[in-house]
Design a protein around this motif. Sequence first.
Motif, PDB file in Angstrom:
ATOM      1  N   PHE A 378      27.735   4.910   9.493  1.00  0.00           N
ATOM      2  CA  PHE A 378      27.155   3.810  10.257  1.00  0.00           C
ATOM      3  C   PHE A 378      28.076   2.598  10.275  1.00  0.00           C
ATOM      4  CE2 PHE A 378      23.389   6.416  10.036  1.00  0.00           C
ATOM      5  CZ  PHE A 378      22.787   6.170  11.259  1.00  0.00           C
ATOM      6  N   GLY A 379      28.943   2.482   9.277  1.00  0.00           N
ATOM      7  CA  GLY A 379      29.962   1.451   9.324  1.00  0.00           C
ATOM      8  C   GLY A 379      30.909   1.666  10.493  1.00  0.00           C
ATOM      9  N   CYS A 380      31.283   2.925  10.747  1.00  0.00           N
ATOM     10  CA  CYS A 380      32.125   3.237  11.909  1.00  0.00           C
ATOM     11  C   CYS A 380      31.440   2.807  13.197  1.00  0.00           C
ATOM     12  CB  CYS A 380      32.426   4.737  11.957  1.00  0.00           C
ATOM     13  SG  CYS A 380      33.577   5.319  10.704  1.00  0.00           S
ATOM     14  N   TYR A 381      30.143   3.125  13.305  1.00  0.00           N
ATOM     15  CA  TYR A 381      29.407   2.738  14.520  1.00  0.00           C
ATOM     16  C   TYR A 381      29.444   1.222  14.702  1.00  0.00           C
ATOM     17  CZ  TYR A 381      25.660   1.624  17.740  1.00  0.00           C
ATOM     18  OH  TYR A 381      24.947   1.105  18.793  1.00  0.00           O
ATOM     19  N   CYS A 382      29.148   0.479  13.649  1.00  0.00           N
ATOM     20  CA  CYS A 382      29.094  -0.984  13.761  1.00  0.00           C
ATOM     21  C   CYS A 382      30.444  -1.569  14.161  1.00  0.00           C
ATOM     22  CB  CYS A 382      28.618  -1.590  12.445  1.00  0.00           C
ATOM     23  SG  CYS A 382      26.903  -1.201  12.043  1.00  0.00           S
ATOM     24  N   LEU A 383      31.521  -1.059  13.584  1.00  0.00           N
ATOM     25  CA  LEU A 383      32.851  -1.566  13.916  1.00  0.00           C
ATOM     26  C   LEU A 383      33.240  -1.239  15.353  1.00  0.00           C
ATOM     27  CD1 LEU A 383      34.825  -0.770  10.632  1.00  0.00           C
ATOM     28  CD2 LEU A 383      34.214  -3.038  11.508  1.00  0.00           C
ATOM     29  N   VAL A 384      32.970  -0.011  15.767  1.00  0.00           N
ATOM     30  CA  VAL A 384      33.370   0.428  17.113  1.00  0.00           C
ATOM     31  C   VAL A 384      32.504  -0.221  18.182  1.00  0.00           C
ATOM     32  CG1 VAL A 384      33.462   2.433  18.650  1.00  0.00           C
ATOM     33  CG2 VAL A 384      34.386   2.594  16.333  1.00  0.00           C
TER      34      VAL A 384
END
Length: 399
Positions: A378-384
């Motif tokens: 979910f960190g990847c989602y937030c950054l992207v």
Amino acid sequence: MQITDVQQEEALKPLLRQAFRPLFLFGALFSLLAMLLWGLALSGLITLQPYGDLLFWHQHEMLFGFVAAIIVGFLLTAVQNWTGLRATHGGPLLWLTLVWLAARALMLLGGSLPGVLVAAVDLAFLPLAALLFGRILLKAGQSRNLFFVPVLLLLTACNALMHAGVILDQPLYSQHGMLNTIWLITLVMAIVSGRVLPMFTANGTQTPRIEAKPWLDNAALGALWLIFALHFVLLVSWLPANLMALLYATASLLCLWRLLRVKIWLTFRVPLLWSLHIACYFIPVGLALFAAKAAGLAVSQSTAIHALTAGAMGVMILAMIARVSLGHTGRMLQPKPVMAAAFVLLIAAVLLRVLAQWLPGFALYWYQLAIGGWVLAFGCYCLVYWPVLTTPRADGRPG
């Protein structure tokens, strides 16, 4: 159809132009923060004293903090496509988001506050969303999707049960509310995936759309409705365990049959598709684990629950918000390559959590790895997707 004044739209902050923008972004951020705090507390590295207790907070917030935010964001966005009328935006959307944020803060920090106050703020979110959603459908004269209004109100009733357990010091009330919530959301996932998965698969793979089998859909959804109803009215404990095992197993096989017809093997080149397919497969897996537990096999209820929550709900949410966030901001349905890694990370995390009771070594070790995978995914989602959700549509259209 021109559904909004362009000048008024441009005056709005992009984050408040559609419900999916703040609720997907803050919901994903909250999920990784909540999981990180849960993992640190499990390890004894921090001490938390949330409303209720630590386990209650984890159970409640992953359902009514995280999942509920995404459901509301999805519904209040989809209703614009369904009706052609401008969906919730601007001031009303800001207030809805603030109610949700206030509830999250009170649930985490309000352990010493009156339970009635915390419950009142938290319980306001879903009925307010139901009001905003329902009035648009009624204004458009549409009834097909009105069933989501009673679903949101049923979820509110389940939430009230969880709060009643804390306020009245009756943990069984909270457990009853939690299980009802899980079964109701599982039912909604089966309904929605049955509608969109064949269409998404056909469009994304350029293959003919699989024709529905109404009897199969009705049988699978009917079994899930029955499971929810039996849990809701507390008949499960009165029925023979073998009968419940048979019902869970039948629902599992019917849901599996529905999924196999959509041919997951066609989707392996399209991350937005195979991730959604795999999420749906966790529904029959979870049902099979409940069947095994009811039949007396060595399966914990926690294991079966996490197949439906972390597995079906978590993976489906990541797959859907990655797709919807692109489509509704005027972008091609081609996520950045890192999102494929995020899907793999999350699926691996779920498998670790579900299989933890059978893996060698301390279960806490596997739990921590699973938590780490969730946080990274979910960190990847937030950054992207932060720039996607906080800037205007790429095609210049309103929304």
